[in-house]
Design a protein around this motif. Structure first.
Motif, PDB file in Angstrom:
ATOM      1  N   LEU A  49      41.701  44.269  37.037  1.00 43.75           N
ATOM      2  CA  LEU A  49      42.803  43.328  37.290  1.00 43.75           C
ATOM      3  C   LEU A  49      43.240  43.435  38.747  1.00 43.75           C
ATOM      4  N   TYR A  52      47.124  41.253  43.073  1.00 38.87           N
ATOM      5  CA  TYR A  52      47.832  40.069  43.583  1.00 38.87           C
ATOM      6  C   TYR A  52      47.807  38.909  42.601  1.00 38.87           C
ATOM      7  N   ARG A  57      45.980  37.089  32.631  1.00 40.56           N
ATOM      8  CA  ARG A  57      44.714  37.804  32.478  1.00 40.56           C
ATOM      9  C   ARG A  57      44.946  39.189  31.894  1.00 40.56           C
ATOM     10  N   GLY A  94      41.468  34.411  34.698  1.00 39.83           N
ATOM     11  CA  GLY A  94      40.460  35.300  34.175  1.00 39.83           C
ATOM     12  C   GLY A  94      39.028  34.999  34.668  1.00 39.83           C
ATOM     13  N   GLN A 149      37.278  35.446  47.758  1.00 36.64           N
ATOM     14  CA  GLN A 149      38.550  35.852  48.411  1.00 36.64           C
ATOM     15  C   GLN A 149      38.348  36.211  49.877  1.00 36.64           C
TER      16      GLN A 149
HETATM   17  S1  SF4 Z   1      41.302  36.230  37.456  1.00 36.70           S
HETATM   18 FE1  SF4 Z   1      40.030  36.780  39.228  1.00 36.70          FE
HETATM   19  S2  SF4 Z   1      41.578  37.200  40.775  1.00 36.70           S
HETATM   20 FE2  SF4 Z   1      42.630  37.318  38.805  1.00 36.70          FE
HETATM   21  S3  SF4 Z   1      42.488  39.467  38.104  1.00 36.70           S
HETATM   22 FE3  SF4 Z   1      40.763  38.418  37.259  1.00 36.70          FE
HETATM   23  S4  SF4 Z   1      39.126  38.792  38.734  1.00 36.70           S
HETATM   24 FE4  SF4 Z   1      41.029  39.195  39.791  1.00 36.70          FE
END
Ligand code: SF4
Ligand code: SAM
Length: 414
Positions: A49, A52, A57, A94, A149
């Protein structure tokens, strides 16, 4: 000065817009709007996780994920039973590719039930390999969006994304390249430890990859994430955002066209902003939001509550609002500006009224500030290059309000 005014107004309007109530009125499904909506499918699991991230999720667990995919089908069946037909699908998270067999089985279910025209799907660099690419391609995915990113290892580390290096992300993109109509990568800007120089290097790598699309996300932490991030890194400083946005405009100029103020494409490509292309969209899955003929509603964010409601045969909707005409028009105006233009004829068809009579003051203000201009030939309002930054501020503020709602629901297990 102008960004401050816009932020203030957006904060106020966002709050009003998201002042939802709990008694969902299912009769909204009786009206005939059923062929024109797109379907968003939320897969809220990730292997790690990112600190930011403000999306709904949860840490991946195999049993929970399997159960979740079963529940998704049950939720979709509720819409099918009410006569909904979809042809355009967007998977977000997610990480939708977290369990490939379940995902592919779910896409098969879509093919069995609908005339599937387009599938767009988000993934994480870790999940990109030849096998998965082939599976996705063969199941009809047309747009693959990879959450990169940044390619900068130091920055990835400060973002808490230590599972892969920038170079590995680059290699993964090359594996996916040319297997889909559109490959998109997400890059973030205005992260506390990020500099414009580092950002320029990220864009340079994107350009060298020669893929079709990039989406730039300004950092939009939810309120609690913001304070946690600020303790760990530095202040999230929106006054730096303009410089980053100028880098984007400079670097994209003449090479990629804005599909939205955040997304730049070569030619006309699929974007994942179903909120622009479709006036109505249905979101399924925990924490998805939907917009249907002037109604905005949100599913339960809690996996447990989501599953319980579905298994009682109920829509898992926990918050809902019928927008006033004014709110509906404001939302329409915002989403169309986000997509760079507003077609005045379509506005007339939708609201049975001329846009200038409904948004006289707003249009005058936006024109005065040079944010929009008239395209008289095509009867459209267009966002100017200068205006793109301001629309970015509007959208960031709107999503930040949504993040606040999300955080509230997640923390209170709603
Ligand atoms: S959705 Fe993408 S940015 Fe958000 S916690 Fe999961 S992997 Fe990281
Ligand atoms: C829901 S994520 C899915 C991508 C995939 N899970 C990954 O991270 O590799 C979609 C995109 O949202 C953006 N995002 C997530 N949290 C954000 C935040 N707080 N502010 C701005 N953008 C964010 C990231 O750029 C991310 O790639």
């Amino acid at each position: 000065m102008i960004p401050k005014i816009i932020e203030f107004v957006m904060q106020r309007e966002g709050k009003k817009f998201l002042d939802l109530n709990e008694n969902f009125d299912e009769s909204i499904f009786n009206r005939k709007i059923k062929n024109d909506a797109s379907l968003y499918v939320h897969i809220p699991f990730c292997k790690r996780l990112c600190p930011y991230c403000s999306f709904n999720r949860y840490l991946f667990k195999e049993d929970l994920t399997k159960k979740y995919f079963k529940n998704l089908k049950k939720e979709l069946a509720l819409y099918i039973a009410r006569g909904f037909e979809f042809s355009h699908f967007y998977f977000g998270g997610g990480t939708p590719t977290i369990m490939m067999p379940e995902l592919i089985e779910f896409i098969d279910y879509l093919h069995e039930n609908f005339n599937v025209k387009q599938i767009s799907l988000e993934t994480n660099p870790l999940d990109v390999n030849c096998e998965n690419v082939n599976l996705l391609k063969n199941s009809g995915v047309k747009r693959l969006s990879i959450g990169v990113q940044s390619f900068d290892d130091e920055l990835l580390k400060s973002m808490g994304r230590t599972s892969h290096t920038g170079e590995e992300a680059r290699e993964k993109i090359l594996i996916a390249k040319e297997n889909f109509d559109t490959i998109n990568i997400d890059l973030m800007f205005n992260f506390p430890s990020q500099t414009c120089e580092k950002f320029k290097k990220d864009i340079k790598i994107f350009k060298e990859l020669k893929i079709e699309q990039v989406t730039f996300y300004p950092l939009m932490p939810s309120p609690h994430k913001k304070s946690a991030m600020e303790k760990k890194f530095n202040t999230v400083d929106n006054s730096r955002e303009r410089k980053f946005y100028d880098v984007i405009l400079d670097e994209m100029n003449g090479l990629y066209d804005p599909s939205t103020v955040w997304c730049f494409s070569k030619g006309k490509k699929i974007i994942d902003e179903y909120i622009i292309d479709y006036d109505d969209y249905i979101g399924i899955g925990a924490g998805s939001v939907s917009f249907l003929s002037g109604n905005f509603y949100a599913n339960s964010f809690s996996l447990e509550n989501y599953g319980n409601l579905i298994n009682k045969g109920k829509f898992p909707v926990v918050m809902w609002k019928k927008l006033s005409e004014r709110e509906f028009i404001n939302y329409y105006f915002l989403t169309k500006l986000f997509g760079m233009e507003l077609d005045k004829n379509k506005f007339y068809d939708k609201f049975n009224s001329d846009i200038h009579s409904k948004l006289r003051k707003e249009i005058a203000f936006f024109k005065f500030c040079g944010i929009i201009k008239e395209d008289n030939e095509n009867n459209k309002l267009e966002v100017t290059e200068k205006g793109m930054y301001y629309v970015n501020v509007m959208m960031r503020k709107f999503f930040s309000s949504l993040n606040g709602l999300r955080e509230y629901c997640i923390e209170n297990k709603i």
